[in-house]
Design a protein around this motif. Structure first.
Motif, PDB file in Angstrom:
ATOM      1  N   UNK A   1      39.488  45.332  33.134  1.00  0.00           N
ATOM      2  CA  UNK A   1      40.608  46.199  33.503  1.00  0.00           C
ATOM      3  C   UNK A   1      41.912  45.465  33.233  1.00  0.00           C
ATOM      4  N   UNK A   2      43.009  46.211  33.227  1.00  0.00           N
ATOM      5  CA  UNK A   2      44.336  45.652  33.007  1.00  0.00           C
ATOM      6  C   UNK A   2      45.101  45.654  34.319  1.00  0.00           C
ATOM      7  N   UNK A   3      45.789  44.559  34.608  1.00  0.00           N
ATOM      8  CA  UNK A   3      46.589  44.442  35.826  1.00  0.00           C
ATOM      9  C   UNK A   3      48.046  44.308  35.416  1.00  0.00           C
ATOM     10  N   UNK A   4      48.912  45.152  35.979  1.00  0.00           N
ATOM     11  CA  UNK A   4      50.324  45.183  35.608  1.00  0.00           C
ATOM     12  C   UNK A   4      51.104  44.110  36.362  1.00  0.00           C
ATOM     13  N   UNK A   5      51.904  43.333  35.632  1.00  0.00           N
ATOM     14  CA  UNK A   5      52.797  42.326  36.218  1.00  0.00           C
ATOM     15  C   UNK A   5      54.223  42.868  36.120  1.00  0.00           C
TER      16      UNK A   5
ATOM     17  N   UNK B   1      57.147  41.707  37.110  1.00  0.00           N
ATOM     18  CA  UNK B   1      58.210  40.765  36.722  1.00  0.00           C
ATOM     19  C   UNK B   1      58.363  40.658  35.205  1.00  0.00           C
ATOM     20  N   UNK B   2      57.230  40.631  34.496  1.00  0.00           N
ATOM     21  CA  UNK B   2      57.264  40.459  33.049  1.00  0.00           C
ATOM     22  C   UNK B   2      57.091  41.775  32.293  1.00  0.00           C
ATOM     23  N   UNK B   3      56.917  42.886  33.036  1.00  0.00           N
ATOM     24  CA  UNK B   3      56.804  44.210  32.427  1.00  0.00           C
ATOM     25  C   UNK B   3      55.644  44.271  31.423  1.00  0.00           C
ATOM     26  N   UNK B   4      54.547  43.621  31.776  1.00  0.00           N
ATOM     27  CA  UNK B   4      53.395  43.562  30.891  1.00  0.00           C
ATOM     28  C   UNK B   4      52.096  43.657  31.687  1.00  0.00           C
ATOM     29  N   UNK B   5      50.998  43.787  30.931  1.00  0.00           N
ATOM     30  CA  UNK B   5      49.673  43.819  31.535  1.00  0.00           C
ATOM     31  C   UNK B   5      48.956  42.510  31.236  1.00  0.00           C
ATOM     32  N   UNK B   6      48.063  42.097  32.152  1.00  0.00           N
ATOM     33  CA  UNK B   6      47.171  40.979  31.876  1.00  0.00           C
ATOM     34  C   UNK B   6      45.739  41.472  31.965  1.00  0.00           C
ATOM     35  N   UNK B   7      44.868  40.836  31.180  1.00  0.00           N
ATOM     36  CA  UNK B   7      43.451  41.212  31.183  1.00  0.00           C
ATOM     37  C   UNK B   7      42.772  40.558  32.379  1.00  0.00           C
TER      38      UNK B   7
ATOM     39  N   UNK C   1      29.115  38.814  24.197  1.00  0.00           N
ATOM     40  CA  UNK C   1      29.661  39.969  24.927  1.00  0.00           C
ATOM     41  C   UNK C   1      30.630  39.575  26.034  1.00  0.00           C
ATOM     42  N   UNK C   2      30.568  38.322  26.503  1.00  0.00           N
ATOM     43  CA  UNK C   2      31.498  37.885  27.547  1.00  0.00           C
ATOM     44  C   UNK C   2      32.930  37.763  27.017  1.00  0.00           C
ATOM     45  N   UNK C   3      33.071  37.546  25.726  1.00  0.00           N
ATOM     46  CA  UNK C   3      34.390  37.302  25.136  1.00  0.00           C
ATOM     47  C   UNK C   3      35.086  38.586  24.675  1.00  0.00           C
ATOM     48  N   UNK C   4      34.342  39.679  24.619  1.00  0.00           N
ATOM     49  CA  UNK C   4      34.898  40.928  24.108  1.00  0.00           C
ATOM     50  C   UNK C   4      35.552  41.693  25.261  1.00  0.00           C
ATOM     51  N   UNK C   5      36.793  42.138  25.050  1.00  0.00           N
ATOM     52  CA  UNK C   5      37.497  42.907  26.072  1.00  0.00           C
ATOM     53  C   UNK C   5      37.540  44.364  25.624  1.00  0.00           C
ATOM     54  N   UNK C   6      36.791  45.229  26.325  1.00  0.00           N
ATOM     55  CA  UNK C   6      36.763  46.665  26.008  1.00  0.00           C
ATOM     56  C   UNK C   6      36.990  47.450  27.272  1.00  0.00           C
TER      57      UNK C   6
END
Length: 98
Positions: free
Chosen positions: A30-34, A36-42, A91-96
């Motif tokens: 999932x993506x988490x919104x930050x 302060x930086x107006x961006x998402x982190x994985x 599969x652990x390295x793939x972000x989908x």
């Protein structure tokens, strides 16, 4: 799923490990919104899921799981459907996102 009632959340995830007997580990990205930086982190979370012997998921497959009563200390979900997926590499390295 035998005689276990499925109620509550229905989720999707990618199979990461099938080393246990009748239990698999799925990874939910999932993506988490930050703000302060107006961006998402994985981010991700792993979940232990009971897998009936009639399903044979491989690492990298996408599974649909349904919530049920606690089956063990960590298992609270049951596999409902397996979708075959062609993921090359680890599969652990793939972000989908599903």
């Amino acid at each position: 799923t035998s005689n276990v009632n499925i109620r509550g959340a229905i989720l999707k995830g990618m199979v990461v490990s099938t080393k246990m007997k009748r239990t698999i580990i799925i990874r939910r990205n999932y993506l988490h919104y930050i703000k302060k930086f107006n961006r998402f982190e994985k981010r991700h979370s792993n979940m232990a899921v009971h897998c009936s012997p009639c399903f044979e998921p491989k690492e990298g497959d996408i599974v649909t799981v349904g919530q049920c009563r606690p089956l063990s200390k960590t298992v609270r979900f049951n596999v409902l459907k397996v979708e075959k997926n062609q993921i090359f590499g680890n599969p652990r390295k793939v972000f989908m996102l599903f």
